[in-house]
Scaffold this active site. Sequence first.
Site, mmCIF file in Angstrom:
data_model
loop_
_atom_site.group_PDB
_atom_site.id
_atom_site.type_symbol
_atom_site.label_atom_id
_atom_site.label_comp_id
_atom_site.label_asym_id
_atom_site.label_seq_id
_atom_site.Cartn_x
_atom_site.Cartn_y
_atom_site.Cartn_z
ATOM 1 C CG ASP A 121 9.702 5.266 -7.330
ATOM 2 O OD1 ASP A 121 10.579 5.664 -8.110
ATOM 3 O OD2 ASP A 121 8.706 4.619 -7.701
ATOM 4 C CG HIS A 269 10.782 2.161 -2.887
ATOM 5 N ND1 HIS A 269 10.745 0.874 -3.365
ATOM 6 C CD2 HIS A 269 9.674 2.779 -3.362
ATOM 7 C CE1 HIS A 269 9.653 0.719 -4.098
ATOM 8 N NE2 HIS A 269 8.976 1.856 -4.118
HETATM 9 ZN ZN ZN Z 1 6.262 5.122 -4.274
#
Ligand code: ZN
Length: 306
Positions: A121, A269
Amino acid sequence: MKSSLILLSFSLAALTVSAGEASDPDVITSKASDIEFVGEQYRQLPFPRWLTEFTGMTRWPDLDPPYIPLDFIDMDKIPDFKPYRQGLCGVNPRDACSFDCDNCIAHDDVYTCPKLSQTFDDGPSPATLRLLNKLKHNTTFFALGINTVNHPDIYRKTMEAGHLMGSHTWSHAYLPSLSNEQIIAQIQWSIWAMNATGHHFPKWFRPPYGGIDNRVRAITRQFGLQAALWNHDTFDWKLVSNDPIRTEEQIYEEVRKWKSQGGGLILEHDGSHRPVDVALNVIDILGPDQMTVAQCVNGPDYIRNF
Ligand SMILES: [Zn+2]
Ligand SMILES: *[C@@H]1O[C@H](CO)[C@@H](O)[C@H](O)[C@H]1NC(C)=O
Ligand SMILES: *[C@@H]1O[C@H](CO)[C@@H](O)[C@H](O)[C@H]1NC(C)=O
């Protein structure tokens, strides 16, 4: 006139979210990943003519994108659960089906996978490139619209390497705190950034902070999106904030444990370098026998390609 490099960095509060594990909905653990918007590169992507014709605008929006009415959105289909700030759970009944507050999963949410698979993400960012150099399998990236228009080249490189691109909103908003119109704006601008960059409409949607309930779902479904959640959280963002309760070694230990337990979806991430350092080692632990979110459920990569 172009000013010198401006780093707009803001810290985002996040919940400890892990579907399948009990979590205290009222505890906000600490700060989340610092998401950096690099001013010098901001709006590298030209604003498309079709978007000007449609919105009357001539430049990409800032963090709070304007709501543009769409004829296919039926406001009457959106249940009126109340907006609530992140961490302030409990204002709605359980049938709001909040993932981050109650670990509630809707019938069409994807949260696990036959193979233990990484997902990323908050990109695209310069750190994404380091992942691309290492990845030998196709994985899933949930992109922020604002980072996509900052780094369209990195978005395209990711997509051209065979990875699946999903939406992670325009500017990382905690959606349950917003009005219906604001949620729509976060989604529509994210989709437009992806269409302008990758010439596709996303199928898969990852809510920031796991912030999704049936009000948010009623909106994202009208865009044809399906929520892609997770059942294994690395909490890699805690390394960014130097949270002393999370170490790299703890993450690797947990990943090895998850691997011994079978499949699943892992939250990681790629918005900054620190979580990517960790991800590079996680790739070594897991190997390339992984799936994209679409492969996990034998679903389509995109709603539509242009
Ligand atoms: Zn995020
Ligand atoms: C990754 O995706 C690309 C494009 O869809 C495909 O050609 C390639 O075979 C895939 N690679 C793997 C390892 O599955
Ligand atoms: C998507 O992009 C294409 C150009 O690649 C454009 O013609 C089309 O209008 C766009 N559609 C939407 C709704 O974003």
